[in-house]
Design an enzyme around this catalytic site. Structure first.
Site, PDB file in Angstrom:
ATOM      1  CG  HIS A  84       3.459  -8.071   6.560  1.00 17.13           C
ATOM      2  ND1 HIS A  84       2.395  -8.053   5.433  1.00 17.13           N
ATOM      3  CD2 HIS A  84       3.810  -6.836   6.727  1.00 17.13           C
ATOM      4  CE1 HIS A  84       2.154  -6.798   5.175  1.00 17.13           C
ATOM      5  NE2 HIS A  84       3.187  -6.141   5.916  1.00 17.13           N
ATOM      6  CE1 TYR A  94      -0.994  -6.366   4.773  1.00 16.07           C
ATOM      7  CE2 TYR A  94      -0.883  -7.322   6.979  1.00 16.07           C
ATOM      8  CZ  TYR A  94      -1.103  -6.122   6.081  1.00 16.07           C
ATOM      9  OH  TYR A  94      -0.338  -5.057   6.645  1.00 16.07           O
ATOM     10  CD1 TRP A 108       5.308  -3.287   1.884  1.00 20.08           C
ATOM     11  CD2 TRP A 108       6.359  -5.119   1.423  1.00 20.08           C
ATOM     12  NE1 TRP A 108       4.709  -4.099   2.461  1.00 20.08           N
ATOM     13  CE2 TRP A 108       5.336  -5.239   2.312  1.00 20.08           C
ATOM     14  CE3 TRP A 108       6.930  -6.269   1.026  1.00 20.08           C
ATOM     15  CZ2 TRP A 108       4.941  -6.536   2.996  1.00 20.08           C
ATOM     16  CZ3 TRP A 108       6.656  -7.232   1.582  1.00 20.08           C
ATOM     17  CH2 TRP A 108       5.784  -7.632   2.594  1.00 20.08           C
ATOM     18  CD1 TRP A 109       3.905   0.870   0.252  1.00 21.52           C
ATOM     19  CD2 TRP A 109       4.225   2.692  -1.215  1.00 21.52           C
ATOM     20  NE1 TRP A 109       3.922   1.799   0.795  1.00 21.52           N
ATOM     21  CE2 TRP A 109       4.073   2.956   0.283  1.00 21.52           C
ATOM     22  CE3 TRP A 109       3.925   3.734  -2.026  1.00 21.52           C
ATOM     23  CZ2 TRP A 109       4.123   4.533   0.781  1.00 21.52           C
ATOM     24  CZ3 TRP A 109       4.223   4.945  -1.548  1.00 21.52           C
ATOM     25  CH2 TRP A 109       4.307   5.289  -0.336  1.00 21.52           C
ATOM     26  CE1 TYR A 142       3.775  -1.168  10.501  1.00 27.22           C
ATOM     27  CE2 TYR A 142       5.798  -0.091   9.505  1.00 27.22           C
ATOM     28  CZ  TYR A 142       4.265  -0.423   9.477  1.00 27.22           C
ATOM     29  OH  TYR A 142       3.624   0.008   8.591  1.00 27.22           O
TER      30      TYR A 142
END
Length: 104
Positions: free
Chosen positions: A22, A18, A76-77, A41
């Site tokens: 990112h 993860y 992306w999802w 963010y």
């Protein structure tokens, strides 16, 4: 500025993956978020629960809601769906958190 926070769930054992995904956030994804009014963010990880805590500051709620419909966000999802809890449309399962305090 509108402050938003939410919780998501990462599958066990995927913290490094993860984080890597990112760190290598696609430039077009980064640009789309900024174009939709995201000023900050951040995502934090709780190793005891595998929870992810997201915090962002946006300009406009309606403009932010349009993020979900962009092609890059949909891509992306699907890219992230193998390592975290998702809904049938591949969007991450999220729990919105209520803003209750600011120091300043």
């Amino acid at each position: 500025m509108i402050k938003k926070a939410f919780r998501m769930k990462l599958f066990s054992g995927y913290e490094q993956e993860y984080t890597r995904r990112h760190q290598d956030l696609w430039p077009e994804m980064r640009q789309m978020l900024k174009e939709h009014g995201a000023h900050t963010y951040s995502i934090f990880f709780d190793a005891q629960t595998n929870d992810l805590f997201g915090y962002l500051e946006i300009e406009d709620e309606q403009r932010w809601q349009e993020v979900a419909e962009t092609a890059i966000n949909q891509k992306w999802w699907h890219y992230m769906a193998d390592i975290m809890e998702t809904n049938p449309d591949a969007s991450p399962k999220t729990i919105d958190l209520k803003h209750v305090f600011d120091l300043g």
